[in-house]
Design a protein around this motif. Structure first.
Motif, PDB file in Angstrom:
ATOM      1  N   LEU A 110      17.169  37.589  68.319  1.00 18.46           N
ATOM      2  CA  LEU A 110      17.056  36.711  67.147  1.00 18.46           C
ATOM      3  C   LEU A 110      18.040  37.055  66.034  1.00 18.46           C
ATOM      4  N   GLY A 111      18.920  37.997  66.289  1.00 20.64           N
ATOM      5  CA  GLY A 111      19.870  38.404  65.262  1.00 20.64           C
ATOM      6  C   GLY A 111      20.880  37.316  64.930  1.00 20.64           C
ATOM      7  N   ARG A 112      21.509  37.472  63.790  1.00 25.20           N
ATOM      8  CA  ARG A 112      22.455  36.463  63.294  1.00 25.20           C
ATOM      9  C   ARG A 112      23.619  36.245  64.258  1.00 25.20           C
ATOM     10  N   TRP A 113      24.097  37.341  64.860  1.00 28.55           N
ATOM     11  CA  TRP A 113      25.230  37.241  65.795  1.00 28.55           C
ATOM     12  C   TRP A 113      24.826  36.423  67.013  1.00 28.55           C
ATOM     13  N   SER A 114      23.629  36.683  67.558  1.00 29.88           N
ATOM     14  CA  SER A 114      23.174  35.947  68.735  1.00 29.88           C
ATOM     15  C   SER A 114      22.975  34.470  68.426  1.00 29.88           C
ATOM     16  N   ILE A 115      22.426  34.178  67.262  1.00 26.54           N
ATOM     17  CA  ILE A 115      22.215  32.785  66.881  1.00 26.54           C
ATOM     18  C   ILE A 115      23.552  32.046  66.795  1.00 26.54           C
TER      19      ILE A 115
END
Length: 241
Positions: A141-146
């Protein structure tokens, strides 16, 4: 007692992974509603386009020679694995970008969940299942994954094979090195790990065969990027370099 602990650990792993997978499905579905035409300026579109150019007899690496070498006009900057797979999909009938993106989105999700599973498994085997769940949740759910889910780049596939390689390194080193080679072939973001792999091979080998074994490991790591690059080097070495 050991069997009971193992069964409990496995059940906990499955339940936590299912919860993470459900969260991943919901998150991905929200971004899958973005129409493909909104991704026409992203790298995934140009990967599809380079595959189309290969099918048309164009070298994707030659286009840079017509530029000024200062402004990056979305030139081909990956090893050929992604472009060759794109060309194969064109041959298989995925000739429209919409077809490509609808195929790639679930495949990218599978790689993402593979990353989550490997992280959770790593901590679970060491009795740190709570910490593993927290780490996997951050990665999911991290910003990079999003951002990767939104623009559908290649990072999940490349990082999955990197992590898979690391899980194999101690007991199946040759297969591990081949998986690392595949990761680099997809996208060379893990190149900074190369010295660490070579140091590991050097230190884990008998002193009498250290040099030979490390060199062999380097050849395995280079195998997929180099094997797929040779035709393009022959085709137009200047453009490729």
């Amino acid at each position: 007692m050991h069997t009971l602990r193992t069964t409990y650990r496995d059940k906990t792993f499955c339940l936590l992974f299912l919860a993470l997978a459900l969260a991943g499905v919901v998150l991905n579905f929200l971004f899958w509603r973005i129409p493909p035409k909104a991704l026409l300026q992203e790298d995934t579109y140009y990967i599809w386009l380079e595959g189309k150019r290969i099918i048309s007899g164009e070298n994707p690496y030659a286009r840079v020679l017509a530029g000024n070498m200062r402004v990056n006009d979305k030139y081909a900057t990956y090893f050929p694995v992604a472009y060759l797979l794109s060309a194969l999909l064109h041959k298989l009938g995925f000739s429209r970008f919409e077809d490509w993106i609808y195929m790639w989105r679930p495949l990218s999700f599978i790689f993402q969940m593979g990353i989550v599973a490997l992280i959770l498994q790593f901590f679970s085997r060491r009795g740190l299942i709570t910490l593993g769940f927290a780490a996997a949740l951050i990665i999911l759910l991290g910003r990079w994954s999003i951002y990767i889910i939104k623009v559908q780049q290649l990072e999940f596939a490349a990082i999955f094979f990197l992590l898979f390689s690391l899980t194999l390194l101690s007991h199946r080193p040759k297969l591990s090195l081949l998986m690392f080679s595949l990761s680099l072939g997809i996208k060379q973001i893990a190149i900074f790990c190369l010295p660490l792999y070579l140091i590991y091979l050097w230190k884990q080998t008998d002193p009498d065969i250290r040099t030979r074994n490390t060199f062999l490991g380097l050849l395995i790591i280079a195998s997929i990027p180099m094997a797929t690059s040779i035709p393009f080097l022959i085709w137009n070495a200047e453009g490729f370099v």
